[in-house]
Design an enzyme around this catalytic site. Structure first.
Site, mmCIF file in Angstrom:
data_model
loop_
_atom_site.group_PDB
_atom_site.id
_atom_site.type_symbol
_atom_site.label_atom_id
_atom_site.label_comp_id
_atom_site.label_asym_id
_atom_site.label_seq_id
_atom_site.Cartn_x
_atom_site.Cartn_y
_atom_site.Cartn_z
ATOM 1 N N SER A 142 0.799 -1.150 0.056
ATOM 2 C CA SER A 142 0.011 -0.165 0.072
ATOM 3 C C SER A 142 0.815 1.241 -0.091
ATOM 4 O O SER A 142 1.912 1.271 0.650
ATOM 5 C CB SER A 142 -0.885 0.167 1.217
ATOM 6 O OG SER A 142 -1.368 1.080 1.345
ATOM 7 N N TYR A 155 -2.336 -0.575 9.945
ATOM 8 C CA TYR A 155 -2.368 -0.997 8.417
ATOM 9 C C TYR A 155 -1.061 -0.310 7.722
ATOM 10 O O TYR A 155 -0.340 -1.417 7.227
ATOM 11 C CB TYR A 155 -3.627 -0.346 7.803
ATOM 12 C CG TYR A 155 -3.601 -0.856 6.479
ATOM 13 C CD1 TYR A 155 -4.201 -2.035 5.981
ATOM 14 C CD2 TYR A 155 -3.124 0.250 5.364
ATOM 15 C CE1 TYR A 155 -4.382 -2.348 4.590
ATOM 16 C CE2 TYR A 155 -3.384 -0.076 4.143
ATOM 17 C CZ TYR A 155 -3.888 -1.337 3.655
ATOM 18 O OH TYR A 155 -4.208 -1.767 2.434
#
Length: 265
Positions: A142, A155
């Protein structure tokens, strides 16, 4: 005669293949001629892919947090389907919270999938690839791994760990002919992305998408210079390139596919 698709004859393992980016990766690899072992913790999505593509896709249920289950599946695949040429780590979870309210369980669960899962799968397959002197591993991370995000500490940290793990693995395996790269998407139109938006009709979703594209100074978030949210196929096409021979001299690379959102910070 038309040449065979570029991945003809190759066998790929894709985790998190039941929906979103993982599903799109399966489509992209199959369209380029690969056979795919499609895995997911939930069986319905990968079963649908197997029905759609027949023998070109084999569906298996897999919890990547279970290292023994991963090793058993990889061993079975290599015994029954053939040597794995490609691995794409897509399985991931997102739990949002300010750090002060982040629970031990949310932190551990996020790392269990996003980081430990990448380790389990990559370790198991890379042992075999190294012995053959060929192979390609791609981890879908990501852009949050490279830039701070409010309410996304678990995350972002888990994805940053997955990126660095994949680079270290790639450094170890490069002399053995195995390439390891990462693809780092930005906002992509998946269930995970929609889960961060208010529930509502198409108009509500469009307004939420517009806020992502425009950015949000209050959360220190830039917009998307290209003016659109990614489709899962945009990410899948990047993965398909990195596992192909067109990328044969690319390893340890982190390819951002985010429309310029992080200004490549």
């Amino acid at each position: 005669m038309n040449p065979a698709p570029e991945l003809t004859g190759r066998l790929a393992l894709v985790t998190g293949a039941g929906r979103g980016i993982g599903e799109a990766v399966v489509h992209a690899l199959v369209e380029r001629g690969a056979r795919v072992l499609a895995t997911d913790v939930a069986p319905d999505g990968v079963r649908a892919l197997a029905l759609k593509y027949g023998g070109q896709v084999v569906a298996r249920t897999l919890d990547v947090t279970d290292s023994q289950a991963v090793e058993a599946l990889v061993a079975e695949a290599e015994d029954t389907l053939g040597p794995l040429d490609i691995v794409v780590n897509v399985a991931g979870v997102l739990r949002t919270s300010a750090v002060a309210e982040l629970t031990d369980e949310d932190w551990a669960a996020t790392f269990a999938v996003n980081t430990n899962g990448v380790f389990h799968v990559s370790r198991s397959v890379s042992r075999r690839m190294a012995g053959r002197g060929t192979g390609s591993i791609v981890t879908v991370a990501s852009n949050a791994a490279g830039i701070p995000r409010t309410d996304m500490a678990a995350y972002a940290a888990s994805k940053a760990a997955a990126v660095m793990f994949t680079k270290c693995l790639g450094l170890e395996l490069a002399p053995l002919g195995v390439r390891c790269n990462t693809v780092s998407p930005g906002s992509t139109l998946t269930d995970m992305q929609r889960g961060m938006w208010p529930a509502g009709d198409a108009q509500v979703e469009a307004a939420a998408a517009r806020r992502v594209i425009d950015g949000d100074p209050a959360s220190y978030r830039t917009g998307i210079p290209l003016g659109r949210i990614a489709d899962p196929s945009d990410i899948a096409d990047a993965v398909a390139f990195l596992v192909s021979d067109r990328a044969r001299h690319i390893t340890l690379h982190d390819l951002y596919v985010d429309g310029g959102a992080t200004l490549r910070a």
